[in-house]
Scaffold this active site. Structure first.
Site, PDB file in Angstrom:
ATOM      1  CG  PHE A   1       2.899  57.948 120.334  1.00 44.64           C
ATOM      2  CD1 PHE A   1       1.842  57.945 121.424  1.00 44.64           C
ATOM      3  CD2 PHE A   1       4.088  57.047 120.666  1.00 44.64           C
ATOM      4  CE1 PHE A   1       2.207  57.166 122.557  1.00 44.64           C
ATOM      5  CE2 PHE A   1       4.391  56.359 121.893  1.00 44.64           C
ATOM      6  CZ  PHE A   1       3.459  56.680 122.879  1.00 44.64           C
TER       7      PHE A   1
ATOM      8  CG  ASP B   1       2.574  54.072 114.479  1.00 45.03           C
ATOM      9  OD1 ASP B   1       1.691  53.262 114.861  1.00 45.03           O
ATOM     10  OD2 ASP B   1       3.568  54.306 115.102  1.00 45.03           O
TER      11      ASP B   1
ATOM     12  CE1 TYR C   1       1.415  49.209 123.773  1.00 44.50           C
ATOM     13  CE2 TYR C   1       3.112  47.900 122.966  1.00 44.50           C
ATOM     14  CZ  TYR C   1       2.253  49.295 123.398  1.00 44.50           C
ATOM     15  OH  TYR C   1       3.230  50.288 123.216  1.00 44.50           O
ATOM     16  CE  LYS C   2      -0.645  51.860 122.087  1.00 47.91           C
ATOM     17  NZ  LYS C   2       0.210  52.718 121.111  1.00 47.91           N
TER      18      LYS C   2
ATOM     19  NE  ARG D   1      -5.657  58.006 125.126  1.00 47.04           N
ATOM     20  CZ  ARG D   1      -4.447  57.079 124.858  1.00 47.04           C
ATOM     21  NH1 ARG D   1      -4.050  57.354 123.501  1.00 47.04           N
ATOM     22  NH2 ARG D   1      -4.054  56.058 125.412  1.00 47.04           N
TER      23      ARG D   1
HETATM   24  C1  LIG Z   1       1.474  53.202 121.417  1.00 45.92           C
HETATM   25  C2  LIG Z   1       2.194  53.855 120.209  1.00 45.92           C
HETATM   26  C3  LIG Z   1       3.528  53.454 120.077  1.00 45.92           C
HETATM   27  C4  LIG Z   1       4.282  52.568 121.335  1.00 45.92           C
HETATM   28  O1  LIG Z   1       5.554  52.379 120.874  1.00 45.92           O
HETATM   29  P1  LIG Z   1       6.326  51.408 121.623  1.00 45.92           P
HETATM   30  O2  LIG Z   1       7.566  51.062 120.982  1.00 45.92           O
HETATM   31  O3  LIG Z   1       5.644  50.029 121.815  1.00 45.92           O
HETATM   32  O4  LIG Z   1       6.377  51.836 123.316  1.00 45.92           O
HETATM   33  C5  LIG Z   1       4.155  53.984 118.972  1.00 45.92           C
HETATM   34  N1  LIG Z   1       3.553  54.787 118.093  1.00 45.92           N
HETATM   35  C6  LIG Z   1       2.166  55.005 118.259  1.00 45.92           C
HETATM   36  C7  LIG Z   1       1.591  56.057 117.383  1.00 45.92           C
HETATM   37  C8  LIG Z   1       1.730  54.603 119.213  1.00 45.92           C
HETATM   38  O5  LIG Z   1       0.258  54.725 119.543  1.00 45.92           O
END
Ligand SMILES: *Cc1c(COP(=O)(O)O)cnc(C)c1O
Length: 418
Positions: free
Chosen positions: A131, A203, A228-229, A377
């Site tokens: 990401f 992560d 939040y996911k 997705r």
């Molecule tokens: C959703 C996601 C993030 C989001 O990071 P934020 O700081 O909440 O914007 C980071 N890393 C991964 C792998 C994600 O899927």
């Protein structure tokens, strides 16, 4: 295999032992929600909790609520509720800040540990498909440190092993890839990193609450992830941090704010870290948002990750089979691994007009999302997604593709958030 029918899916729903959990969520009529991997649905309890936090705790309690409503201890209390979902112990996790910020903290702490052990280790190994924020944060930290740190990216998980070497400080990877839904073998990669003298940062954004995770058994060193996911904490709800108990006391906080101070209300001019997990904190937290995280976590207490995983795999298997049998004449390419051990809780298909197809699906009430390049997705949340919804979603997809309705100009216009 017998031909699948909608009746077959209705029967799967009747036999689903997790079916009752859906009642805990407020989902709008006419929508099939397949984007819980991006923003989880709202737990019904969240509206009441939000009203209580705003009207009673804030409105009536005012400043007293830091003590009387337990606001100050909320990051640790929620961390303890989240811990079992990721294989962490009590008093090992805190809910705080964002994933990006928490990654900055653990990465900085990991580099610091390595600098004291072997200053020649200057490389952070990751995947180019990670990401983006993870890569950007690592780049930003390397630039800030100005000590020759660099990021080494590999283009596929198979290349990770060869990329680890005597110069590797940290292996920084995401357990389930946001785009492909591919899940990595946490125990194996962590062991490889350790064998090369590197620390492993995981992560868990697409794993926490989606797949069973056992940080302790995997021997991981640091983990971060968002709520939040799949955890249904609400838009922008605070993220979490975990550090292996053996590394906790060596945790050096690069964002040395007062919430991580040993005596925050002594108002001392010098920083001294608190003991325990509180040292991962930085400053004052968004309490109204954080309070809602509990509503999502409480639903997990009514089930277990093994049962959720079994249903998740059933849902994703069904979706893959239905898309391939009912939409197989269209140029859809499955980019999520078929192998259960390598799949998270989402399915991604590439299509030449992926953006327009998804925009058309959303317009028809089937909500997934789009990721560059060409990827549609679909996230499956076993807490609230039914088998019949999977059937109905594929029927809408089939109609969108067969009719070519996605070619309509209005589905070509890009929104800011895809
Ligand atoms: C959703 C996601 C993030 C989001 O990071 P934020 O700081 O909440 O914007 C980071 N890393 C991964 C792998 C994600 O899927």
């Amino acid at each position: 295999m017998t031909t699948l029918t909608r009746e077959h899916c209705l029967a799967l729903d009747r036999d689903d032992t997790l079916r009752h959990l859906r009642e805990q969520f407020a989902l709008p009529e006419g929508v099939i929600y397949l984007d819980g991997n991006s923003l989880g649905a709202r737990p019904r309890a969240a509206a009441e909790r939000a009203a209580a936090v705003v009207a009673e705790e804030w409105g009536d309690g005012l400043i007293r609520s830091w003590n009387s409503a337990g606001w100050f201890e909320l990051p640790q209390r929620l961390g303890n509720k989240l811990a079992p979902l990721v294989g962490a112990g009590q008093d090992e996790v805190v809910v705080t800040d964002t994933t990006s910020i928490n990654l900055f903290k653990v990465l900085a702490a990991a580099l610091r540990v390595q600098a004291s052990r072997d200053p020649a280790r200057k490389v952070i190994v990751s995947e180019s498909s990670n990401f983006p924020t993870d890569l950007y944060i690592a780049q930003g930290l390397a630039d800030l440190l100005q000590q020759g740190y660099s990021l080494k990216l590999v283009d596929s998980p198979e290349q990770i092993e060869a990329a680890l070497g005597a110069d590797t400080a940290v292996l920084m990877v995401t357990h389930v890839n946001y785009k492909t839904g591919e899940m990595l073998d946490m125990a194996r990669l962590t062991a490889l990193a350790h064998a090369k003298g590197a620390l492993a940062v995981w992560d868990l954004c697409h794993s926490a609450g989606a797949v069973p995770v056992d940080l302790a058994a995997a021997g991981a060193d640091y983990a971060i992830g968002c709520t939040y996911k799949y955890l249904n904490g609400g838009p922008g709800s605070p993220a979490f941090v975990w550090v292996a108990p053996g590394l906790r006391d060596a945790f050096w906080q690069p964002l040395s704010g007062w919430w991580g101070h040993a005596a925050p209300f002594a108002m001392e001019p010098g920083y001294r870290p608190r003991s325990g997990v509180a040292r991962y904190l930085c400053g004052t937290q968004p309490i109204t948002s954080m309070a809602l995280v509990e509503c999502g976590l409480d639903i997990y207490a009514q089930t277990d990750m093994q049962a959720l995983r079994a249903k998740s795999l059933q849902l994703t298997d069904l979706f893959i089979t239905l898309v391939e049998t009912r939409c197989g004449h269209h140029p859809l390419e499955l980019i999520t691994p078929r192998e259960h051990g390598r799949r998270g809780s989402q399915v991604s298909f590439a299509h030449p007009d992926g953006y327009a197809v998804m925009a058309n699906l959303i317009d028809r009430g089937v909500i997934g999302d789009y990721r560059e390049p060409r990827i549609a997705r679909f996230g499956f949340t076993p807490l609230y997604t039914s088998f019949t919804e999977v059937w109905d979603a594929v029927e809408v997809l089939r109609d969108v593709l067969d009719s070519g309705s996605y070619r309509d100009a209005r589905f070509q216009i890009r929104s800011t958030v895809t």
